[in-house]
Structures are given as structure tokens and as C-alpha cells.
Enzyme design. Structure first.
Site, mmCIF file in Angstrom:
data_model
loop_
_atom_site.group_PDB
_atom_site.id
_atom_site.type_symbol
_atom_site.label_atom_id
_atom_site.label_comp_id
_atom_site.label_asym_id
_atom_site.label_seq_id
_atom_site.Cartn_x
_atom_site.Cartn_y
_atom_site.Cartn_z
ATOM 1 N N CYS A 86 -59.122 -11.042 -38.722
ATOM 2 C CA CYS A 86 -60.321 -10.890 -38.430
ATOM 3 C C CYS A 86 -60.836 -11.551 -37.170
ATOM 4 C CB CYS A 86 -61.402 -11.506 -39.574
ATOM 5 S SG CYS A 86 -62.860 -10.852 -39.838
ATOM 6 N N HIS A 203 -58.622 -8.840 -44.713
ATOM 7 C CA HIS A 203 -58.078 -10.434 -45.017
ATOM 8 C C HIS A 203 -56.916 -10.492 -45.952
ATOM 9 C CE1 HIS A 203 -61.348 -12.884 -42.631
ATOM 10 N NE2 HIS A 203 -61.795 -11.726 -43.035
ATOM 11 N N GLU A 205 -55.472 -12.999 -47.011
ATOM 12 C CA GLU A 205 -55.561 -14.255 -47.612
ATOM 13 C C GLU A 205 -56.615 -13.938 -48.924
ATOM 14 O OE1 GLU A 205 -57.043 -13.685 -44.914
ATOM 15 O OE2 GLU A 205 -58.785 -14.858 -44.736
#
Lengths: 229, 759
Positions: A86, A203, A205
Site C-alpha cells: 500500500c 494488504h 497482513e
């Protein structure tokens, strides 16, 4: 594999990335302050998401001047793994480690949602455990994810298989409707020619535990770990 | 000190002070105040800071419980969630600034509530907001809404707190007076709580954060006045937010708290430096002396008046242990933030302001805080309206078409257009995405999750403020119970009109009464909140709109439930009554349904027009408690697989919503057989409270019925989950049959359709 997670003023996904690699994947991990030039023997560097320097001026435009980015560049030149997520992707673009630039989303608004992305290249360390054409469910959250590149450079990027992820429909088809931000050729993530630097808007994560709605991001981290073991 | 100015009526009016209040100032000081002192009194005695009209009534709210670590009076309430963890949470209004400048008004509302949380030492882990706008067919309302949503997104996303839920409501009365109530919740260890106390005589007072500018001067006074045509010119009173700086301030504050050198800390919100100094001194029974020449300033030539009243954002006041200032300053410097000792704690209880060592103001702290005026304003109940006529005969209409119309109402449709602009996933704790009954964030390293919900209903409170407030509390708790949580405590925001009007004061007393009754019944004390009065434009007040922010605990996390159908074949069961008791409401529902014929074409907001004519539904608090208990037991014993609160739009809307997919991936419907064929419209669309739709596996129905019977709760098996179609039959006929996908499309695309948005 020891991960280093950078912190810039305004980073806000550094704890999430740390949690994913440290707690979910059980790897050693350390935060690295933007003023530091010592990467602490890390074998992979994560440039996390957030709003470094408030995204004032232009996303990533100020963070690129941080002392730590000089060290990251030398690390990448030596073949070290660098993952920009990002805002991290935006910083890698500004640093010149990856080609192209980001425009504001086509809809002019911040977009946070789950998207499907198709894995286009599995011959790099970040996707080695995936199969070409796999569809991952993974969230995005950004205002400037509308990736752009001139036609000539895009052809070269495609030729070199540097487009790693594309936004797609749930069945894997690359459609205009599946493109959440207007990104050229539905690009969601790209790597450098050597394949050791990856930038992606989604993302991983945030997709690393079943509770969060998807575990597909784990395969990316596992691929990184496998590549150096 | 500078010469005392002669207090003309005009000067007092500019400061929103009455002659009686001014006389009180004279007797406190024993002399005339200078302009700086007058400004300080005016903001501290404003409705916004002093709660002078509401305080006497708010005392009736229950505020204690074994789970409550900190009740009202601090920057935020705190509850114990076990295993050494605590959460701080609070809701606050930013209505007036959001009308004047929607983006910055909403953004700084978020910034302010976040500071209230982290000033206590808690890291914010979730934000929500409760928003009310005028109807979207008016361009001005669309513009306000677009700005407010963008402002919340702009601030929260950058700061890095997930905005996980809330509510958006449309009503005519909010056209010139939008409501923007921001909620935040933070997590910490319960032995690491910080308070806004200036303790320890001789300890340094340190200013940290943004430099002071001329923005927002008199914001608190503005928030305590009605709007007129000149309000456009109040724009300079609205502050400008810098979420990036706030993020740095958060990290620096939390890091400096770890040193052990911080004695007390408070954010500079409304009334800025004035409020933080006198409140911190007031709480610790100490005095504070500061020198304005040391305050970091953004502009040159600011007067003491301006510095004391500035509402520049992203600032905090901190009291440190003497001799350890340097440790703190070093941490703030690392985060590139100003930290300057501007004064010290004294023993004389005075707020003393110097400017280059010359005294420019001197006021007893307590005069500004505890001794602010309190009003027991006159109260007058409105004349009761005439009772509803007898119910009409059996109604026959296209119920499927009516359901479609309802789902296309901005008040019932999907909020995706809004929450898609909010980062609702950062911090990777969000385990229930927006759109469910309650927002849920897990607590890492534990088996716990926190469920939260914001609920208000101005239209019911207009009809009956006491029952309306009870309904808001009940619904908020019910939403949490549906997610598998045990409700623990609440924060409230009372949005009302002008308290100087006796009928508005009557509304307030009734709202507080109802809220107190419901909170007692449900065991959820109020740990703090906010009152926003003078929500009137051109003499038109809003509906009394109390908003409840409820927080509950899910433990273990395996008890988390969503509000969607899980699997084909599961039984659909209603906990609670199919229709409620009150004849008046029942009759009004059927009358107004009859008046809906013929149904207007798409575009007209049939639901909102319908519901605005309805009286407030009755609530049996005792039954409500038992219904919630039955649902919790059903979830805890593993029987209930999903649960959905049946409220706005009634049973039919709730059934449709349970079928909608979270991500457009696939749809489930239900085959429903209504046990009674009379009053089909009332059964399907009336908004009776105390009802929860649940699903269970076929074989577990009897066990669920047993739980309900033991709790004395009506339980009605309605049908089962099937693919693709929602069909409702009564004994002799098909009542409605619709494809869930087409209902979902109607529901999902409504809000976005109002905004020119290519995506």
C-alpha cells in the site's frame, strides 16, 4: 527468516505486518526507525502501509528521502527481499525501486473492501508457493491506488512478467468491473526485473488469519520464507 | 493586569453570558474581569463545557457497576474487561461545526474523541459514528453528507484507527442541523490508566503538540447557540484537523507515559488551553500558573485572549514529575513534536495566566469548573395527542412490492457507500465487518472480543421521549447480544434543541428518565458522554435524539455470531412476540399501511414517510431483558448459529437482510409460514421491539424452544433457510415471493445512487 518492518512518521500498518510475520508465521521480526541506516541483519524488509508524512505533497514523496530508504535500496541491489504494501508500494515507486506512479482512485474516494486478485507470476520469491492463475481474496484500503505507466513501459513490464497480481472477478477473469481504482491493466502488484522487490496495493497482513475473512496473504509470507530457507 | 473594560450588554451577548452570570463573575472575583478573564468564563460556563442545563438531570443516570473503573467526569469512561485489560470509550458530538464546514467539522470531531481516549493511556482500536442528515433529494444535504463522510474517512484512515460501524439516519428535521456524533474506544492494561489531574505542587506543566493559532476561537460558545442566516460567517470558528500530527502525538504520548514521568495529562479540546488548565487543576485541587509567552504559536501577535480561547487541534497538556521534564521532551522531539514547559502546578487553587511574567488573568479553578452555574430550567409537557381511531379491516396489498419499496429507502438500505470510504480493517482486529448488527474487534493475545453498537431514534423520541430513549438503549443491547456479547456499559450523546424552551427541557428530563430505567433494567451503566443542545436552525428544533454507544464483551471469541443466514436447511425462529400488545400502536400501523395505497413509484421514500406517521411502539423492559437473556443462552449453548435484531422496517426487512451476502458472493433466502393469516401487514412491517430472528440446526429447535419457555419468552418457528428466494405464506395464500438477489440489488444500490460516483 528475520523480517524488518520500517516505521516512518505516519506509518499505521507496521504493527499489523509485525503481527502477521511474528505471531502468525512465528518468524523473528524487528521494527526499524526511518532515521536508521542499519537494517539489523534482516533477510526481508517490509515497507508497511499507512500515511507516511500524512501523504501530504504526494504519497510516498517525502518518505523516499528518509535515511532508511538509502539502506533499503542498497539491500535491494544486493538481492534482498523488499515487500512494499500500500503506502509502502507508493514509497517504492517514489524511490525508483519500482517503475510507474499512482494516481487518485478513479472514483476519487478512499476504497476499503475485500477484492479478488489473480496471481500472474509464480517464479519470484513472493509467490513461489502459489500456482499461476490462483485467485486470492485480500483487502485493499487506499485513496491512491490507480497505478499508471506509459504504454511502452507497460509493454516491457508485461513482457518481463513483472505484473505479479491483477484485480479480477471471483472466478479469476480480469474485468473492468473488478478493477476497484482504475489501475492500468488491472495491476494490483508489480515486481522489479530481478524479482526481489514487490509492491502491492492489497494488504496481505490483513488476510493472514481465518478470523479476518481470509488467509490468502499467508501464502505470500510463506513463499518469502521458503525462498530463503 | 490590563484595565478592566466596561461591560456593555453587547460584549456580554458576544460571549453568550447573561447579566446574572456576569453578576456571579463579579462576586467570585470581587472585581470586574478583564476581557481575557471574561472569555475564559464564557467558554467554561458555556453549555458545551459546563452542562449547566443538563447536569442536574444527568445525575439520575446509573453510573456504577463492578465493571466500571471510571464513570463520568474524566476524559472518557473506563470498564474492566478482565485479565488485566480495560477499555476506555466515549461518544461526543460535533454537530455545529459539521453544519458550518462538513469536512473539517467531522474530521476534528473524530480527532477530539480519539484524543479523549489516548490521553488516558489507551490506544484507540475502534471508532464509530452516528450521523443524521436531511433527506438526500436536497443537494445541500448531499453536500453535507459527502463532506462529513469524507472528513471522518480523511481523519480516521490517516490516524490508523478502524472505523468499524455506526449508524446513518435521514430525517427532515436534520436538514439544517446534521448530527455528527463520534465514538472511539481504546484498549490498555488496567494498571496503566492516566488521569487529567495536575497533582504535585511544583511539577512542570508541559504543552505538547501543534502550535496554537487563531482557529476555532469560541467554538464551544458557537456549539452552545442556535444557527441563523449569519452562520455561514462562523466558518473561522471551525478548527482544521491534521490527522498526521495526531498520529505522531498518539505515539509520543503513549511512549512518554511508559517512562513513568507523566503525572497527569489532558487533551486540549473545546476551550483549548483554558479548559485543560482549569480542569486539571480543579480535579487535583491545585492551581496552575502558565506563561503564554512560552506557548508555541503559529502566528505572530496573538493576544492572551486568543491564545487562551484558541481551539487549534492536536494539542495536549501534560504534568510531569519535577526534574524529569527532559525525558519527556526528548520523546516528543523524536516524533518531531513541540514539547515546552509553560508553567507549573501551584498550591493556591488559582488559574494564573502570565504574559512575559505580567499577570493577565487570575481566576479560582473551581469557579470555572465545579462552581459553574447550574440551571433547573422550566419544564412543560406538550398537550397529549388524540388517541388513534379503531383499526381498519383486513388489508390487502402487494406486500412484496412494499418490501422492495422499503429496502430502497435511504433509511433502510445498505450503508456500503459510506463504510467503503472508511478503513475498517487497519490494526487487523476487525472480525465483524460493518453492516452487521454490532461491530466486533478482537483483543489480540486473549480469547476476547469487544462488540459495540451506536443507536438512536429521534422519530420515536419525538413521539415519546421516555420510551424512545428506552428503545434506543434496548436496541443497542440487543445488537450486542445478537453478536454473542454480554453488554457491559454505555456512553451517551444527548442531541436536543434549545433548553431555554420548557418543552425541550421536558424532552430532556423524559429522555434521561427513560435512559436511566432501561440502563438499570439491562445492567449497563452510563460511563460518560456528551450533551449537545441548541440544535436548532431558524427556530426549528431537531427531534430529541439521544444516541447510545453500547460496549459488550464476547468471551470466548467462539461465541461470535453474525446476522446472516449460514446454511440451507437451518430453521428460522423468532424470539419475542410476533406482534406487541399496545392497541394504539397496532391500530396506527394498520391505518398508515392502508394510507400507503397505492404504492408510489421507486424514488419516493415510502418507508420514511410511513414511519414518520407512526407513534412510538410500546416497550416491556422486563420482556426485553428476558428475550436478550434467551438469545444469549441460545448462543452460549451453541444452539443459535446466527441472530439478527428485528427493528427498523420490521420482520420482513430483517428476514431479507439475513439473506443478503456480505460480499455479493451468494444469497440465501427463507421459506416462511406465518402462524396467523390476519394482520399480515402488521406482522411483517410493524417495528415491535424485543424481537430477535435466529437460526438453528433442524435438530436443535426443541432445545432452543425449551430455553425460551424457561425464560418466559414467546418463541415462534417461522420456517427454514432455502437458496435464492424469500417467500412468505400464511395459512391460505402466498403473501410475498421475491428473488433475494433482486432485493439485494435494490438495497445495495440505493445510497450510492444519490451521489455522482463512477464506482
Amino acid at each position: 527468516m528475520k523480517f524488518g518492518v520500517l516505521i516512518f512518521p505516519g506509518s499505521n500498518c507496521e504493527h499489523d505486518a509485525y503481527h502477521a510475520v511474528r505471531k502468525v508465521l512465528g518468524q523473528p521480526a524487528e521494527f526499524i526507525w526511518h532515521q536508521s541506516t542499519d537494517l539489523r541483519d534482516c533477510q526481508a524488509i517490509i515497507v508497511p502501509g499507512g500515511f507516511s508524512y500524512g501523504d501530504y505533497l504526494r504519497t510516498g514523496a517525502i518518505a523516499r528521502f528518509s535515511p532508511v530508504m538509502g539502506a533499503v535500496r542498497r539491500f535491494a541491489d544486493r538481492g534482498g527481499l523488499v515487500l512494499g504494501i500500500c503506502n509502502g508500494f507508493q514509497i517504492l515507486l517514489e524511490t525508483g525501486l519500482l517503475p510507474g506512479a499512482m494516481l487518485r482512485n478513479r472514483g476519487l474516494k478512499y476504497v476499503c473492501q475485500q477484492v479478488s486478485i489473480r496471481v500472474e507470476n509464480v517464479r519470484i520469491p513472493f509467490t513461489a508457493l502459489a500456482r499461476e492463475g490462483d485467485v486470492w481474496t485480500i483487502p485493499i484500503g487506499h485513496m491512491e491506488g490507480n497505478y499508471t505507466l506509459d504504454a511502452e513501459s507497460l509493454r516491457s513490464l508485461e513482457r518481463n512478467r513483472q505484473v505479479v497480481f491483477r484485480y479480477c472477478a471471483a472466478d479469476g477473469e480480469i474485468t473492468a468491473g473488478a478493477n476497484p481504482n482504475g489501475s492500468v491493466a488491472n495491476v494490483a502488484g508489480i515486481c522489479n526485473a530481478r524479482g526481489n522487490v514487490l509492491g502491492m496495493m492489497p494488504h496481505p497482513e490483513r488476510a493472514s488469519e481465518p478470523l479476518l475473512g481470509s488467509e490468502d496473504g499467508v501464502r505470500l509470507f510463506q513463499s518469502m520464507i521458503r525462498s530463503r530457507s | 493586569m490590563q484595565a478592566n473594560l466596561s461591560m456593555t450588554a453587547e460584549v456580554l451577548e458576544q460571549h453568550n453570558l447573561t447579566q446574572a452570570e456576569y453578576d456571579r463573575i463579579l462576586s467570585i472575583l470581587g472585581r470586574s474581569p478583564n476581557l481575557t478573564e471574561l472569555g475564559i468564563f464564557s467558554v467554561m460556563w458555556s453549555e458545551h463545557c459546563s452542562y449547566k442545563s443538563s447536569k442536574l438531570h444527568l445525575k439520575r443516570l446509573p453510573t456504577r457497576g463492578p465493571q466500571v473503573l471510571q464513570g463520568p467526569g474524566e476524559n472518557a469512561g473506563i470498564i474492566d474487561i478482565g485479565d488485566g485489560y480495560a477499555v476506555a470509550f466515549k461518544i461526543e458530538s460535533h454537530n455545529h461545526p459539521s453544519f458550518v464546514e462538513p469536512y473539517q467539522g467531522a474530521a476534528t470531531g473524530v480527532g477530539g474523541i480519539l484524543r479523549d481516549i489516548f490521553t488516558m493511556g489507551a490506544r484507540p482500536i475502534a471508532a464509530m459514528n452516528s450521523l443524521r442528515f436531511g433527506p438526500l433529494d436536497q443537494p445541500r444535504n448531499r453536500q453535507i453528507m459527502e463532506g462529513v463522510v469524507a472528513g471522518i474517512a480523511g481523519y480516521g484512515n490517516c490516524f490508523g484507527v478502524p472505523t468499524v460501524g455506526g449508524e446513518v439516519v435521514f430525517g427532515e428535521c436534520y436538514s439544517q442541523n446534521p448530527l455528527v456524533n463520534a465514538f472511539a474506544l481504546g484498549l490498555f492494561r488496567k494498571d496503566r490508566i492516566f488521569y487529567g489531574k495536575a497533582a504535585g505542587i511544583g511539577n512542570p506543566v508541559i504543552y505538547v503538540g501543534a502550535k496554537t493559532g487563531r482557529d476555532g476561537i469560541h467554538g464551544a460558545t458557537m456549539a452552545s447557540a442556535e444557527f441563523d442566516e449569519a452562520s455561514e460567517s462562523k466558518r473561522p470558528n471551525v478548527q482544521v484537523g491534521d490527522p498526521f500530527l495526531e498520529k505522531l502525538l498518539l505515539e509520543a504520548c503513549l511512549e512518554s507515559m511508559k517512562t513513568g514521568a507523566v503525572v497527569g495529562i489532558q487533551d486540549m479540546g473545546a476551550a483549548g488551553l483554558t479548559c485543560s488548565t482549569c480542569e486539571m487543576g480543579g480535579r487535583a485541587d491545585t492551581g496552575i500558573e502558565i506563561d503564554l509567552a512560552k506557548v508555541p504559536q503559529r502566528e505572530e501577535g496573538m493576544t492572551p485572549y486568543e491564545i487562551m480561547l484558541s481551539e487549534s487541534q492536536e494539542r495536549m497538556l501534560l504534568v510531569a514529575e519535577r526534574g524529569r521534564e527532559e525525558e519527556i521532551v526528548r520523546i516528543f522531539r523524536k516524533w518531531e513534536i513541540d514539547a515546552v514547559a509553560i508553567g507549573e502546578v501551584t498550591g493556591d487553587g488559582m488559574l494564573r495566566i502570565l504574559d512575559r511574567k505580567a499577570k493577565v488573568a487570575e481566576i479560582p479553578n473551581r469557579a470555572l469548573t465545579d462552581e459553574a452555574p447550574l440551571y433547573n430550567r422550566p419544564v412543560a409537557a406538550p398537550t397529549p395527542t388524540s388517541p388513534a381511531p379503531a383499526p381498519p379491516g383486513a388489508l390487502s396489498m402487494d406486500w412484496g412490492k412494499l418490501l422492495e419499496c422499503f429496502l430502497a429507502s435511504p433509511n433502510l438500505s445498505s450503508r456500503e457507500w459510506v463504510y467503503r470510504q472508511y478503513d475498517h480493517m487497519v490494526r487487523t482486529n476487525t472480525v465483524q465487518f460493518p453492516g452487521a448488527d454490532a461491530a466486533v474487534v478482537r483483543v489480540k493475545n486473549t480469547r476476547k472480543a469487544l462488540a459495540m453498537s451506536l443507536d438512536g431514534n429521534g422519530r420515536y423520541c419525538r413521539q415519546d421521549p421516555r420510551v424512545g430513549a428506552q428503545l434506543a438503549v434496548a436496541e443497542s443491547c440487543r445488537n450486542l447480544v445478537c453478536a454473542g456479547a454480554r453488554p457491559l456499559a454505555a456512553t451517551n450523546c444527548l442531541n436536543m434543541g434549545n433548553p431555554e424552551k420548557p418543552e425541550i427541557m421536558w424532552q430532556m428530563t423524559q429522555v434521561v428518565e427513560g435512559m436511566a430505567e432501561a440502563c438499570l433494567a439491562l445492567g449497563t451503566p452510563i460511563t460518560g458522554g456528551n450533551v449537545s443542545l441548541y440544535n436548532e436552525t431558524l427556530g426549528e428544533g431537531i427531534d430529541p435524539t439521544p444516541v447510545i454507544g453500547m460496549v459488550g464483551l464476547i468471551e470466548p471469541l467462539s461465541r461470535l455470531r453474525s446476522s446472516w443466514f449460514v446454511q440451507e436447511g437451518h430453521r428460522v425462529v423468532l424470539l419475542g412476540p410476533l406482534v406487541g400488545g399496545a392497541r394504539g400502536y397496532s391500530s396506527a400501523v394498520r391505518h398508515s399501511l392502508a394510507r400507503l395505497q397505492p404504492l408510489r413509484e421507486r424514488g419516493a421514500d415510502v418507508y420514511s414517510r410511513w414511519v414518520s406517521r407512526l407513534p412510538c411502539p410500546p416497550l416491556d423492559l422486563d420482556l426485553e431483558v428476558r428475550v436478550q437473556r434467551a438469545c444469549r443462552e441460545g448462543i452460549e449453548s451453541g444452539l443459535i448459529l446466527s441472530a439478527h435484531d428485528c427493528s427498523d422496517g420490521g420482520l420482513a426487512v430483517a428476514l431479507a437482510e439475513m439473506g443478503f451476502s456480505r460480499d455479493g458472493a451468494g444469497t440465501l433466502g427463507a421459506e416462511i409460514l406465518l402462524p396467523r393469516s390476519d394482520e399480515v401487514g402488521e406482522v411483517l412491517f410493524a417495528e415491535y421491539p424485543s424481537r430477535i430472528l435466529v437460526t438453528v440446526a433442524e435438530g436443535n429447535l426443541a432445545a432452543l424452544e425449551k430455553i425460551a419457555v424457561l425464560q418466559g419468552v414467546p418463541v415462534t418457528p417461522l420456517g427454514q433457510v432455502v437458496p435464492d428466494v424469500l417467500s412468505v405464506r400464511s395459512a391460505d395464500s402466498v403473501v410475498l415471493e421475491r428473488s433475494v438477489a433482486s432485493l439485494e440489488e435494490t438495497w445495495r444500490n440505493c445510497l450510492g445512487g444519490f451521489f455522482a460516483d463512477p464506482l
